[in-house]
Scaffold this active site. Sequence first.
Site, PDB file in Angstrom:
ATOM      1  CE  LYS A 207      -3.727   2.391   2.531  1.00  0.00           C
ATOM      2  NZ  LYS A 207      -4.541   2.251   3.645  1.00  0.00           N
ATOM      3  CE  LYS A 260      -6.510   2.142  -0.686  1.00  0.00           C
ATOM      4  NZ  LYS A 260      -7.381   2.063   0.509  1.00  0.00           N
TER       5      LYS A 260
HETATM    6 ZN   LIG Z   1      -5.296   3.500   8.086  1.00  0.00          ZN
END
Ligand SMILES: [Zn+2]
Length: 335
Positions: A207, A260
Amino acid sequence: MGFPSVRPRRLRRTTGLQRMVRETTLRVDQLIAPLFIRHGEGVSRKIVSMPGHNQLSVDMAVREAESIAELGIPAVLLFGIPAKKDALGSENFDPEGIVPQAAYAIKKAVPELVVISDMCCCEYTDHGHCGIINVPGVPGYDERLAEGYLLNDPTLELLGKASVVHAQAGADIIAPSGMMDGMISTIRSALDNAGMEHTVIMSYAAKYASAFYGPFRDAAESPPGFGDRSNYQMDPGNAREAIREVELDVEEGADMLMVKPALAYLDVIRQLRDRFELPLAAYQVSGEFSMVKAAAERGWLDEQRTAMESLTSIARAGADMIITYWAKDAVKWMR
Ligand SMILES: [Zn+2]
């Protein structure tokens, strides 16, 4: 042999031929629809920066979940907006908290729909960071670290506790998104110790600290109150580090992996797909959605074509599952 005998355009001459040789086709089974849940009854509050999306109270979220399931979408991803925020994000591990309530109600109404709980503290903390912030007085305060630094290990304890609560409420999948070191093994053992060994863990393994999350912070009411998330989320320049992050999560027992955002990280999706066997998800984040919406409103882009092209590219890059704000539209557009 080359031109003029070889003519790749032969296979593009008719739509029938095009269909026969299409390598990637988006499937409804790949889609995951995010939902934002808030307290109250009969509430559907517009998210201005994400046209067509609303914060929903549990009763409204159940209805939305029913319509998502009717379209054949297999899963929803829940985000909660708590009644009250505090330094530890206490509502995250409250059995009466908003996500446990929603998970319970949705599983009761639509048992076949897979409920994924986004597992992080940032929606619940008053400072908007993804865990416990280092200030004197908090559990695990460490004077060697700067004030304001996010404390890793004390945060793990909260994530383990909250994961058990969400799983017991009915969540089929826990999806930790805070990029804490050790979050997968902590959550796995917390779940196992609570007899929730069948609960799946989908790790937000890679992420990035991305500008594309902008509209989401509107939706989840979770902007960081100070600083940014770059000392826990990944640097956009790094791809090898994503491999390292995923290796660790695989070792720690993740069942599914995630990248992501999606569109700006298609190379990362591809590299992870080629190296790892676990199912891979990609999160087409709010900014990817809202920028197309905004351009479409001005007549600068065709929303349907742009959205489907973008979703197809994410699948082509190697994502098995795609979390997308176009989930419902995409199903209609596929038909
Ligand atoms: Zn968070």
